[in-house]
Write a protein that holds these residues in place. Structure first.
Motif, PDB file in Angstrom:
ATOM      1  N   VAL A  43       0.856  -1.188   0.000  1.00 59.40           N
ATOM      2  CA  VAL A  43       0.000   0.000   0.000  1.00 59.40           C
ATOM      3  C   VAL A  43       0.899   1.248   0.000  1.00 59.40           C
ATOM      4  N   PRO A  44       0.665   2.207  -0.908  1.00 61.90           N
ATOM      5  CA  PRO A  44       1.459   3.442  -0.881  1.00 61.90           C
ATOM      6  C   PRO A  44       1.340   4.143   0.476  1.00 61.90           C
ATOM      7  N   GLN A  45       2.406   4.849   0.868  1.00 65.41           N
ATOM      8  CA  GLN A  45       2.473   5.477   2.188  1.00 65.41           C
ATOM      9  C   GLN A  45       1.335   6.463   2.463  1.00 65.41           C
ATOM     10  N   ASP A  46       0.851   7.151   1.435  1.00 68.77           N
ATOM     11  CA  ASP A  46      -0.196   8.160   1.647  1.00 68.77           C
ATOM     12  C   ASP A  46      -1.601   7.605   1.459  1.00 68.77           C
ATOM     13  N   GLU A  47      -1.736   6.262   1.442  1.00 70.15           N
ATOM     14  CA  GLU A  47      -3.041   5.643   1.257  1.00 70.15           C
ATOM     15  C   GLU A  47      -3.415   4.769   2.448  1.00 70.15           C
ATOM     16  N   LEU A  48      -4.716   4.561   2.595  1.00 75.55           N
ATOM     17  CA  LEU A  48      -5.286   3.619   3.544  1.00 75.55           C
ATOM     18  C   LEU A  48      -6.319   2.819   2.767  1.00 75.55           C
ATOM     19  N   TRP A  49      -6.192   1.502   2.772  1.00 78.32           N
ATOM     20  CA  TRP A  49      -7.162   0.659   2.075  1.00 78.32           C
ATOM     21  C   TRP A  49      -8.164   0.116   3.081  1.00 78.32           C
ATOM     22  N   ASP A  71       1.339  -7.893   6.698  1.00 76.31           N
ATOM     23  CA  ASP A  71       2.797  -7.760   6.675  1.00 76.31           C
ATOM     24  C   ASP A  71       3.614  -9.033   6.835  1.00 76.31           C
ATOM     25  N   SER A  72       3.214  -9.976   7.659  1.00 80.09           N
ATOM     26  CA  SER A  72       4.020 -11.186   7.825  1.00 80.09           C
ATOM     27  C   SER A  72       3.151 -12.353   8.267  1.00 80.09           C
ATOM     28  N   ILE A  73       3.636 -13.545   7.936  1.00 78.93           N
ATOM     29  CA  ILE A  73       2.948 -14.762   8.353  1.00 78.93           C
ATOM     30  C   ILE A  73       3.357 -15.026   9.809  1.00 78.93           C
ATOM     31  N   ALA A  74       2.577 -14.485  10.716  1.00 81.62           N
ATOM     32  CA  ALA A  74       2.856 -14.621  12.147  1.00 81.62           C
ATOM     33  C   ALA A  74       1.543 -14.461  12.902  1.00 81.62           C
ATOM     34  N   VAL A  98      -5.979  -1.492   6.003  1.00 81.74           N
ATOM     35  CA  VAL A  98      -4.618  -1.846   5.593  1.00 81.74           C
ATOM     36  C   VAL A  98      -3.874  -0.527   5.402  1.00 81.74           C
ATOM     37  N   PRO A  99      -3.043  -0.134   6.365  1.00 82.36           N
ATOM     38  CA  PRO A  99      -2.385   1.170   6.320  1.00 82.36           C
ATOM     39  C   PRO A  99      -1.243   1.243   5.305  1.00 82.36           C
ATOM     40  N   GLY A 100      -0.850   2.470   4.984  1.00 81.02           N
ATOM     41  CA  GLY A 100       0.257   2.714   4.069  1.00 81.02           C
ATOM     42  C   GLY A 100       1.516   1.985   4.501  1.00 81.02           C
ATOM     43  N   GLY A 101       2.227   1.424   3.512  1.00 79.18           N
ATOM     44  CA  GLY A 101       3.449   0.689   3.775  1.00 79.18           C
ATOM     45  C   GLY A 101       3.222  -0.772   4.101  1.00 79.18           C
ATOM     46  N   THR A 118      -6.294 -18.578  -5.278  1.00 81.73           N
ATOM     47  CA  THR A 118      -6.650 -17.277  -5.850  1.00 81.73           C
ATOM     48  C   THR A 118      -7.371 -16.458  -4.797  1.00 81.73           C
ATOM     49  N   MET A 119      -7.012 -15.181  -4.704  1.00 85.90           N
ATOM     50  CA  MET A 119      -7.691 -14.267  -3.796  1.00 85.90           C
ATOM     51  C   MET A 119      -8.164 -13.059  -4.597  1.00 85.90           C
ATOM     52  N   ARG A 120      -9.432 -12.733  -4.451  1.00 89.24           N
ATOM     53  CA  ARG A 120     -10.002 -11.517  -5.047  1.00 89.24           C
ATOM     54  C   ARG A 120     -10.399 -10.600  -3.910  1.00 89.24           C
ATOM     55  N   VAL A 121     -10.050  -9.324  -4.058  1.00 91.78           N
ATOM     56  CA  VAL A 121     -10.288  -8.353  -2.995  1.00 91.78           C
ATOM     57  C   VAL A 121     -10.982  -7.129  -3.578  1.00 91.78           C
ATOM     58  N   GLN A 122     -11.977  -6.640  -2.865  1.00 93.02           N
ATOM     59  CA  GLN A 122     -12.655  -5.382  -3.218  1.00 93.02           C
ATOM     60  C   GLN A 122     -12.372  -4.416  -2.082  1.00 93.02           C
ATOM     61  N   TYR A 123     -11.872  -3.209  -2.424  1.00 93.36           N
ATOM     62  CA  TYR A 123     -11.481  -2.275  -1.364  1.00 93.36           C
ATOM     63  C   TYR A 123     -11.664  -0.822  -1.789  1.00 93.36           C
ATOM     64  N   VAL A 124     -11.746   0.040  -0.788  1.00 89.12           N
ATOM     65  CA  VAL A 124     -11.848   1.483  -0.977  1.00 89.12           C
ATOM     66  C   VAL A 124     -10.470   2.067  -0.688  1.00 89.12           C
ATOM     67  N   VAL A 125     -10.017   2.965  -1.559  1.00 88.25           N
ATOM     68  CA  VAL A 125      -8.726   3.617  -1.365  1.00 88.25           C
ATOM     69  C   VAL A 125      -8.984   5.014  -0.802  1.00 88.25           C
ATOM     70  N   LEU A 126      -8.407   5.285   0.361  1.00 85.99           N
ATOM     71  CA  LEU A 126      -8.456   6.618   0.943  1.00 85.99           C
ATOM     72  C   LEU A 126      -7.082   7.247   0.777  1.00 85.99           C
ATOM     73  N   LYS A 127      -7.052   8.538   0.432  1.00 91.05           N
ATOM     74  CA  LYS A 127      -5.798   9.280   0.286  1.00 91.05           C
ATOM     75  C   LYS A 127      -5.722  10.306   1.401  1.00 91.05           C
ATOM     76  N   GLN A 128      -4.530  10.472   1.920  1.00 86.87           N
ATOM     77  CA  GLN A 128      -4.310  11.435   2.989  1.00 86.87           C
ATOM     78  C   GLN A 128      -4.129  12.828   2.392  1.00 86.87           C
ATOM     79  N   ARG A 129      -4.899  13.770   2.887  1.00 85.51           N
ATOM     80  CA  ARG A 129      -4.794  15.168   2.465  1.00 85.51           C
ATOM     81  C   ARG A 129      -4.426  16.008   3.677  1.00 85.51           C
ATOM     82  N   ARG A 130      -3.680  17.058   3.434  1.00 82.60           N
ATOM     83  CA  ARG A 130      -3.286  17.969   4.539  1.00 82.60           C
ATOM     84  C   ARG A 130      -3.924  19.305   4.339  1.00 82.60           C
TER      85      ARG A 130
END
Length: 130
Positions: A43-49, A71-74, A98-101, A118-130
């Motif tokens: 996920v890009p740093q300025d996004e939240l999925w 992030d990890s299998i744990a 799912v936070p940025g990074g 196979t995994m299919r995912v539907q998600y909303v992308v939020l962008k951080q604005r200042r």
């Protein structure tokens, strides 16, 4: 003498704005040793999925279990899971954040060698604005 507290200006707050609605599908390499695994791009740093819907499927003739990780299998990274990894749908009433990074990973266990997940995912992308 009583002290007077004057208001102080705060820095501008950031806001999350809806940028897009997306779908992604990823397919694993053939399973080996009972495991198949996929991951979405980071996920890009300025996004939240906000993950709203996940569909998992595995071609294994054995029954599989599917787990979703951040992030990890744990154990600390488990977000969701299904004992019906050959086919199951998770329609999230409360979206998974799912936070940025971060990276979203799905792993199937109990799969026949050469089975494909196979995994299919539907998600909303939020962008951080200042």
């Amino acid at each position: 003498m009583p002290r007077t507290h004057l208001p102080t200006q705060l820095a501008p707050a950031s806001a999350w704005l809806i940028e897009d609605y997306r779908r992604a599908a990823v397919r694993s390499q053939p399973a080996a040793g009972g495991l198949a695994q996929v991951e979405l791009p980071q996920v890009p740093q300025d996004e939240l999925w906000l993950v709203e819907r996940i569909v998992v499927h595995c071609t294994s003739s054995n029954q599989t279990a599917a787990r979703l990780y951040l992030d990890s299998i744990a154990p600390a990274g488990v977000l969701d899971g299904s004992r019906a990894g050959n086919f199951d749908v998770a329609d999230q009433g409360s979206p998974i954040q799912v936070p940025g990074g971060s990276v979203l990973i799905c792993q199937w266990t109990g799969a026949d060698n050469n089975a494909v997940g196979t995994m299919r995912v539907q998600y909303v992308v939020l962008k951080q604005r200042r």
